[in-house]
Motif scaffolding. Structure first.
Motif, PDB file in Angstrom:
ATOM      1  N   GLY A   1      -7.559   6.100  17.185  1.00  0.00           N
ATOM      2  CA  GLY A   1      -6.159   6.020  16.773  1.00  0.00           C
ATOM      3  C   GLY A   1      -5.972   5.235  15.490  1.00  0.00           C
TER       4      GLY A   1
ATOM      5  N   TRP B   1      -1.331   8.632  17.807  1.00  0.00           N
ATOM      6  CA  TRP B   1      -1.398   9.120  19.186  1.00  0.00           C
ATOM      7  C   TRP B   1      -2.335  10.310  19.343  1.00  0.00           C
TER       8      TRP B   1
ATOM      9  N   SER C   1       2.940   7.916  13.508  1.00  0.00           N
ATOM     10  CA  SER C   1       2.856   7.805  14.970  1.00  0.00           C
ATOM     11  C   SER C   1       2.107   8.998  15.558  1.00  0.00           C
TER      12      SER C   1
END
Length: 113
Positions: A97, A43, A39
């Protein structure tokens, strides 16, 4: 935070002299090297490229008084030129991303062998 800053600086600098897709390579390599979590990799890649492309798009928009942005927004039937800037930044952020997430997962797969 270090991944975010490196992505922002390197991708912004390299896009002045190389094609746009260099951001995917930079995101992949830096996330492969520095990312701690999936994650966080996504991000950091999304945010850095989003801000970089938004800044670059805004620079060109202001440089020519919005003429080109207005014409391209009309071509895509967008009601406001600033929506084109936002869509451009989101597309770039998604590329960055997903490339960073791929780099992170590639390292995890590489280490497990």
């Amino acid at each position: 935070m270090r991944l975010f800053l490196l992505l922002l600086v390197l991708s912004f600098a390299l896009q002045w002299v190389l094609p746009w897709w260099i951001l995917a390579i930079v995101s992949f390599v830096l996330a492969f090297w520095l990312a701690k979590k999936g994650s966080g990799a996504f991000w950091a890649g999304f945010g850095a490229i989003f801000l970089g492309w938004l800044g670059l798009s805004l620079f060109f928009h202001l440089r020519n008084d919005g003429i080109l942005t207005s014409r391209v927004a009309t071509l895509f039937t967008l009601p406001q030129p600033w929506l084109l800037l936002l869509v451009t930044a989101v597309v770039g952020g998604l590329v960055g991303g997903l490339a960073a997430l791929t780099g992170y997962f590639f390292r995890r797969a590489w280490v497990q062998k």
